[in-house]
Design an enzyme around this catalytic site. Sequence first.
Site, PDB file in Angstrom:
ATOM      1  CD  GLU A 149      -3.096  -1.097   2.105  1.00 28.22           C
ATOM      2  OE1 GLU A 149      -3.007  -0.289   3.045  1.00 28.22           O
ATOM      3  OE2 GLU A 149      -4.061  -1.874   1.965  1.00 28.22           O
ATOM      4  CD  GLU A 203      -4.228  -5.622   3.108  1.00 23.53           C
ATOM      5  OE1 GLU A 203      -5.071  -4.814   3.555  1.00 23.53           O
ATOM      6  OE2 GLU A 203      -3.021  -5.576   3.384  1.00 23.53           O
TER       7      GLU A 203
END
Length: 466
Positions: free
Chosen positions: A162, A269
Amino acid sequence: MKFSNLIWAASTVCLVRALPKPNTIEKRSSGFYWLGCSQSGAEWASNTIPGTLGSDYFWPNTSAIQVLKDGGANIFRVPFLMERLMPASMTGKVDYAYMNALRSTVTFITGQLGAFALIDPHNYGRYQGNIITSTSDFEAFWKTVAGEFQLYDKVIFDTNNEYHDMDQTLVFNLNQAAIKGIRSAGATTQYIFVEGNAWSGAWTWASVNDNLKSLTDPSNKIVYEMHQYLDSDCSGTSPTCVNSTIGQDRVQSATQWLRSNNKKGFIGEFAGGVNSVCQTAVDGLLSHLSSNSDVWLGATWWAAGPKWGNYMFSIEPADGSAYSYYFPILEKYFVNGQTTPSTIPSSSIHPTGTTSIPSYPANTMPVSSTSNTNHQYHMPTLSTTSSSAEAKPTIPAVSSPPSTVYATGKSPANEYPGSSRTTSPPVETQVAQHYQQCGGTGWTGPTSCASPCTCTLQNPYYWQCV
Ligand SMILES: *[C@@H]1O[C@H](CO)[C@@H](O)[C@H](O)[C@H]1NC(C)=O
Ligand SMILES: *[C@@H]1O[C@H](CO)[C@@H](O)[C@H](O)[C@H]1NC(C)=O
């Protein structure tokens, strides 16, 4: 013995061990290559460096991984912290205790279970608190790490977790540097999962991360890893999902982007709360990915891990908050619908890629404005979360390995010059045989393994010759 033979031997044992499960849901072929979950713990307490194993951070529980694998999961994402692995600098020395533990987890997943291990520096594009700006340092970091795993054909490299609030060209350049470092380390057969800016969100991927389509890989094994939560701000911090179709709604544009650019994607995710709206939305997400499995190769649920306590998304067997509610949903989509462990020959799962390698692109993409709402921090620092409030069993710190790949008697500094380690462990006289115990808390038996096995940490209580 070559590592591939080890996998074969270990898989044979696992087949015998696999227990039949009741089939409450009809299984079907999902078209996925991979479906599993993250195994979170070693990246915890990122504000505490190096932190203490057993109180600040935890390696995954291999018994729990075994349960998930026996249930059909075939990929486990293993987050870790760059600062714990390479404390001084990205070009510096590796902390070999942390590396040994990472390797043990990876060895269990790939060598013993025949599943895939997606190793994830869970660093948000930051190192020691600062945005990583040196592509050469990042390349060096990855060259070192990939050198450790170059013979592991079922390891997948996740460049970083991320990226966010970063220059878009920098995100491109860091991903390209990671690819270069990994391939130059000799890890040429493994997949590389690249992540994007804006928390790698699928819902904004096409607008934010379009420039990443120009990444190149001499091995043509790039997979675009995106993340997607289903709560109102996409942050993964609420158990409430927007509505029952929000799963497929939020990834539609990414599906289109992948297809129009002839790329492969993976949802690294995703999660939803334990309620029927989220369950339908999660099922809808997986159904959409599965229906578009020409471009979506799979997904990993966030998250399993030994210390989540009552965390709303915990899929840790058997009492994780989401385990009994969501594992049956995942089961519908496990690869080939099988519940028995199987070793997938890597040669059979290569997504098709272009055979010509595009030239290195000029960095012409504009910097996008990143909205930070895809994914807020949803991992506990142990001092502040409810999961830390409950009584925790004491996990003893992992004591010195009784006999490890690094137990040569040399100092770690001498032993561990990054990826150049080529020496074999010394041959000692004691003999635990293949699959026998060779260490662990309170263990007094033999601590070395008969050749060619390596005494490997499975959990703090149990080291095994594999
Ligand atoms: C590890 O997982 C197994 C299987 O789910 C469980 O029985 C055991 O209690 C777990 N151990 C720890 C320390 O969490
Ligand atoms: C769910 O929410 C999304 C985003 O607001 C919307 O586009 C979609 O139509 C909604 N679906 C339903 C069934 O209401």
